[in-house]
Design a protein around this motif. Structure first.
Motif, PDB file in Angstrom:
ATOM      1  N   GLU A  34     -49.970  21.893   5.247  1.00 26.31           N
ATOM      2  CA  GLU A  34     -49.022  22.903   5.719  1.00 26.31           C
ATOM      3  C   GLU A  34     -49.305  23.255   7.172  1.00 26.31           C
ATOM      4  O   GLU A  34     -50.453  23.208   7.632  1.00 26.31           O
ATOM      5  CB  GLU A  34     -49.150  24.155   4.842  1.00 26.31           C
ATOM      6  N   ALA A  35     -48.255  23.610   7.924  1.00 28.48           N
ATOM      7  CA  ALA A  35     -48.421  24.029   9.314  1.00 28.48           C
ATOM      8  C   ALA A  35     -47.302  24.985   9.685  1.00 28.48           C
ATOM      9  O   ALA A  35     -46.228  24.998   9.066  1.00 28.48           O
ATOM     10  CB  ALA A  35     -48.419  22.820  10.253  1.00 28.48           C
ATOM     11  N   ILE A  36     -47.576  25.801  10.702  1.00 31.75           N
ATOM     12  CA  ILE A  36     -46.592  26.731  11.238  1.00 31.75           C
ATOM     13  C   ILE A  36     -46.202  26.259  12.640  1.00 31.75           C
ATOM     14  O   ILE A  36     -47.067  26.053  13.493  1.00 31.75           O
ATOM     15  CB  ILE A  36     -47.149  28.166  11.323  1.00 31.75           C
ATOM     16  N   PHE A  37     -44.904  26.092  12.862  1.00 33.35           N
ATOM     17  CA  PHE A  37     -44.407  25.737  14.184  1.00 33.35           C
ATOM     18  C   PHE A  37     -44.004  27.036  14.873  1.00 33.35           C
ATOM     19  O   PHE A  37     -42.912  27.570  14.658  1.00 33.35           O
ATOM     20  CB  PHE A  37     -43.242  24.749  14.063  1.00 33.35           C
ATOM     21  N   LEU A  38     -44.935  27.544  15.687  1.00 34.23           N
ATOM     22  CA  LEU A  38     -44.797  28.871  16.272  1.00 34.23           C
ATOM     23  C   LEU A  38     -43.548  28.999  17.128  1.00 34.23           C
ATOM     24  O   LEU A  38     -43.327  28.189  18.037  1.00 34.23           O
ATOM     25  CB  LEU A  38     -46.043  29.194  17.108  1.00 34.23           C
ATOM     26  N   ASP A  39     -42.756  30.010  16.820  1.00 37.28           N
ATOM     27  CA  ASP A  39     -41.553  30.355  17.592  1.00 37.28           C
ATOM     28  C   ASP A  39     -40.459  29.290  17.530  1.00 37.28           C
ATOM     29  O   ASP A  39     -39.497  29.350  18.291  1.00 37.28           O
ATOM     30  CB  ASP A  39     -41.898  30.640  19.059  1.00 37.28           C
ATOM     31  N   TYR A  40     -40.593  28.307  16.649  1.00 39.17           N
ATOM     32  CA  TYR A  40     -39.541  27.309  16.477  1.00 39.17           C
ATOM     33  C   TYR A  40     -38.651  27.697  15.301  1.00 39.17           C
ATOM     34  O   TYR A  40     -39.116  28.304  14.328  1.00 39.17           O
ATOM     35  CB  TYR A  40     -40.129  25.926  16.184  1.00 39.17           C
ATOM     36  N   THR A  41     -37.391  27.326  15.377  1.00 42.77           N
ATOM     37  CA  THR A  41     -36.503  27.440  14.223  1.00 42.77           C
ATOM     38  C   THR A  41     -36.749  26.234  13.322  1.00 42.77           C
ATOM     39  O   THR A  41     -37.309  25.218  13.768  1.00 42.77           O
ATOM     40  CB  THR A  41     -35.034  27.459  14.655  1.00 42.77           C
ATOM     41  N   PRO A  42     -36.347  26.302  12.044  1.00 45.39           N
ATOM     42  CA  PRO A  42     -36.502  25.124  11.184  1.00 45.39           C
ATOM     43  C   PRO A  42     -35.823  23.886  11.757  1.00 45.39           C
ATOM     44  O   PRO A  42     -36.363  22.779  11.651  1.00 45.39           O
ATOM     45  CB  PRO A  42     -35.852  25.577   9.875  1.00 45.39           C
ATOM     46  N   ALA A  43     -34.655  24.050  12.377  1.00 47.52           N
ATOM     47  CA  ALA A  43     -33.952  22.893  12.948  1.00 47.52           C
ATOM     48  C   ALA A  43     -34.768  22.269  14.076  1.00 47.52           C
ATOM     49  O   ALA A  43     -34.845  21.035  14.201  1.00 47.52           O
ATOM     50  CB  ALA A  43     -32.576  23.309  13.450  1.00 47.52           C
ATOM     51  N   GLU A  44     -35.384  23.105  14.909  1.00 48.26           N
ATOM     52  CA  GLU A  44     -36.204  22.581  16.003  1.00 48.26           C
ATOM     53  C   GLU A  44     -37.458  21.898  15.467  1.00 48.26           C
ATOM     54  O   GLU A  44     -37.853  20.827  15.946  1.00 48.26           O
ATOM     55  CB  GLU A  44     -36.583  23.712  16.951  1.00 48.26           C
ATOM     56  N   ALA A  45     -38.078  22.509  14.478  1.00 41.65           N
ATOM     57  CA  ALA A  45     -39.271  21.903  13.873  1.00 41.65           C
ATOM     58  C   ALA A  45     -38.924  20.578  13.210  1.00 41.65           C
ATOM     59  O   ALA A  45     -39.716  19.624  13.244  1.00 41.65           O
ATOM     60  CB  ALA A  45     -39.887  22.854  12.857  1.00 41.65           C
ATOM     61  N   SER A  46     -37.730  20.505  12.631  1.00 40.75           N
ATOM     62  CA  SER A  46     -37.287  19.257  12.010  1.00 40.75           C
ATOM     63  C   SER A  46     -37.241  18.131  13.040  1.00 40.75           C
ATOM     64  O   SER A  46     -37.653  17.000  12.768  1.00 40.75           O
ATOM     65  CB  SER A  46     -35.906  19.450  11.378  1.00 40.75           C
ATOM     66  N   GLY A  47     -36.766  18.446  14.250  1.00 39.91           N
ATOM     67  CA  GLY A  47     -36.730  17.437  15.301  1.00 39.91           C
ATOM     68  C   GLY A  47     -38.122  16.971  15.697  1.00 39.91           C
ATOM     69  O   GLY A  47     -38.358  15.771  15.910  1.00 39.91           O
ATOM     70  N   LEU A  48     -39.079  17.903  15.783  1.00 44.50           N
ATOM     71  CA  LEU A  48     -40.445  17.542  16.123  1.00 44.50           C
ATOM     72  C   LEU A  48     -41.077  16.674  15.042  1.00 44.50           C
ATOM     73  O   LEU A  48     -41.804  15.723  15.333  1.00 44.50           O
ATOM     74  CB  LEU A  48     -41.284  18.808  16.325  1.00 44.50           C
ATOM     75  N   LEU A  49     -40.808  17.009  13.783  1.00 43.80           N
ATOM     76  CA  LEU A  49     -41.392  16.254  12.679  1.00 43.80           C
ATOM     77  C   LEU A  49     -40.804  14.850  12.580  1.00 43.80           C
ATOM     78  O   LEU A  49     -41.513  13.889  12.286  1.00 43.80           O
ATOM     79  CB  LEU A  49     -41.180  17.017  11.371  1.00 43.80           C
ATOM     80  N   ALA A  50     -39.507  14.731  12.825  1.00 49.54           N
ATOM     81  CA  ALA A  50     -38.897  13.400  12.835  1.00 49.54           C
ATOM     82  C   ALA A  50     -39.482  12.565  13.967  1.00 49.54           C
ATOM     83  O   ALA A  50     -39.776  11.375  13.807  1.00 49.54           O
ATOM     84  CB  ALA A  50     -37.378  13.520  12.980  1.00 49.54           C
ATOM     85  N   ASP A  51     -39.672  13.203  15.111  1.00 47.90           N
ATOM     86  CA  ASP A  51     -40.287  12.526  16.247  1.00 47.90           C
ATOM     87  C   ASP A  51     -41.720  12.119  15.901  1.00 47.90           C
ATOM     88  O   ASP A  51     -42.192  11.044  16.283  1.00 47.90           O
ATOM     89  CB  ASP A  51     -40.274  13.456  17.463  1.00 47.90           C
ATOM     90  N   GLY A  52     -42.424  12.988  15.163  1.00 47.75           N
ATOM     91  CA  GLY A  52     -43.785  12.668  14.747  1.00 47.75           C
ATOM     92  C   GLY A  52     -43.846  11.454  13.837  1.00 47.75           C
ATOM     93  O   GLY A  52     -44.785  10.655  13.909  1.00 47.75           O
ATOM     94  N   CYS A  53     -42.849  11.309  12.969  1.00 52.14           N
ATOM     95  CA  CYS A  53     -42.776  10.116  12.112  1.00 52.14           C
ATOM     96  C   CYS A  53     -42.668   8.849  12.952  1.00 52.14           C
ATOM     97  O   CYS A  53     -43.364   7.859  12.714  1.00 52.14           O
ATOM     98  CB  CYS A  53     -41.574  10.214  11.177  1.00 52.14           C
ATOM     99  N   ILE A  54     -41.785   8.907  13.936  1.00 51.76           N
ATOM    100  CA  ILE A  54     -41.583   7.730  14.790  1.00 51.76           C
ATOM    101  C   ILE A  54     -42.847   7.419  15.574  1.00 51.76           C
ATOM    102  O   ILE A  54     -43.248   6.260  15.707  1.00 51.76           O
ATOM    103  CB  ILE A  54     -40.394   7.978  15.732  1.00 51.76           C
ATOM    104  N   ASN A  55     -43.514   8.453  16.092  1.00 53.11           N
ATOM    105  CA  ASN A  55     -44.754   8.242  16.843  1.00 53.11           C
ATOM    106  C   ASN A  55     -45.842   7.619  15.974  1.00 53.11           C
ATOM    107  O   ASN A  55     -46.715   6.905  16.476  1.00 53.11           O
ATOM    108  CB  ASN A  55     -45.252   9.563  17.418  1.00 53.11           C
ATOM    109  N   ALA A  56     -45.798   7.902  14.666  1.00 54.86           N
ATOM    110  CA  ALA A  56     -46.792   7.342  13.739  1.00 54.86           C
ATOM    111  C   ALA A  56     -46.443   5.916  13.317  1.00 54.86           C
ATOM    112  O   ALA A  56     -47.212   5.281  12.599  1.00 54.86           O
ATOM    113  CB  ALA A  56     -46.918   8.235  12.509  1.00 54.86           C
ATOM    114  N   GLY A  57     -45.280   5.426  13.758  1.00 55.00           N
ATOM    115  CA  GLY A  57     -44.859   4.077  13.390  1.00 55.00           C
ATOM    116  C   GLY A  57     -44.141   4.018  12.059  1.00 55.00           C
ATOM    117  O   GLY A  57     -44.023   2.940  11.468  1.00 55.00           O
TER     118      GLY A  57
END
Length: 314
Positions: A34-57
């Protein structure tokens, strides 16, 4: 060595199996990754997490403001082992999926990750196998933090002694019992950790922790885990031209009580293109569907013939 900074000083992450396969590094209040994305909305955090998937290959299967699903790519060895234990000669190759659910919390977007294996057998049966062992939890936690999340308040670190090392820990060779031995050089050290209490100093080369060699960060983690379990810390170091044995109490990294806003500064969220991993229906499948509709009287024979010609390219 970024891993050295993250693992040894922060005691948060490990890339995969190894020590992490047995002991959970960061114990969140929920017991989940679990993690908290400080001051992000769920939609913004979703973009970061999708980007994280791509960065992980990995492959982004789907992405919404409240959920991101990725297919985790398995190497040949992982694939082979999983098929031996989870599949059979009639099953499809095992696939691994990571789903992260996102909700709004007081501090920002709250994300929890879930990992499972999926296998399809003959006649369409699908078997799902949750992967919630400590090693997998560590992997998911690493993904969440690497994507920009902060460990939630109340997270504890009681499975590993906290040395207090910061900065890089390069692997070096030093003389040891007439041979050359590898160890980790301490470049910076905080005063509140087990290392300083035992007498460890910047410049020391750590050879063993709790009688375990420290040729790498991973082996150092194994030693710190053993020290935490036995309740005492022993360190063998090379200092100057001598090998020294140090000992001291086990101190744990303090539980998370506050967030450091500078460590998790809000960054621009990139829009991530989502790969549709759902296979397109074949012409035979479509033809069977329209044949069923015809049998049930839901479409006419003329309508069926039009679709048949379209599908067969006539």
């Amino acid at each position: 060595m970024r891993i050295a900074v993250v693992i040894v000083s922060a005691m948060i992450l490990l890339p995969l199996p190894a020590v992490a396969g047995t002991w959970q590094i960061a114990e969140t209040p929920s017991g989940r990754a679990e993690a908290i994305f400080l001051d992000y909305t769920p939609a913004e955090a979703s973009g970061l997490l999708a980007d994280g998937c791509i960065n992980a290959g990995w492959i982004v299967v789907s992405s919404t403001p409240n959920e991101v699903k990725c297919e985790v790519k398995l190497n040949f060895g992982q694939q082979l082992v999983k098929e031996l234990f989870q599949g059979n000669r009639y099953s499809t190759p095992v696939k691994q999926y990571l789903r992260t659910t996102i909700s709004q919390s007081q501090d920002g977007a709250r994300a929890q990750a879930y990992l499972w294996d999926e296998t399809q057998f003959a006649f369409g049966q699908i078997r799902t196998t949750p992967q919630d062992g400590d090693g997998y939890v560590n992997r998911m936690q690493s993904y969440l933090v690497d994507s920009g999340g902060a460990l939630p308040k109340g997270t504890k670190f009681t499975n590993f002694a906290y040395l207090g090392i910061t900065g890089d820990t390069p692997v070096v060779q030093v003389p040891y019992n007439g041979k050359l031995a590898k160890g980790l050089r301490v470049t910076n050290l905080q005063n509140d950790g087990s290392g300083a209490k035992a007498g460890l100093q910047a410049g020391d080369v750590i050879l063993r922790v709790a009688d375990k060699r420290t040729d790498s960060d991973q082996e150092l983690m194994e030693g710190l885990n053993k020290a935490a379990r036995q309740g005492s810390l022993s360190i063998e170091v090379f200092r100057g031209q001598m090998v020294m044995n140090l000992s001291g109490p086990v101190i744990y990294r303090p539980a998370v009580s506050e967030y450091d806003p500078d460590a998790y500064a809000k960054r621009e969220v990139q829009k991530v293109a989502v790969v549709d991993a759902t296979p397109a229906p074949s012409a035979a499948d479509e033809l069977l569907k329209y044949g069923t509709l015809l049998e049930k009287g839901l479409i006419s024979k003329d309508e069926y013939d039009v679709q048949k010609k379209r599908l067969l390219g006539q």
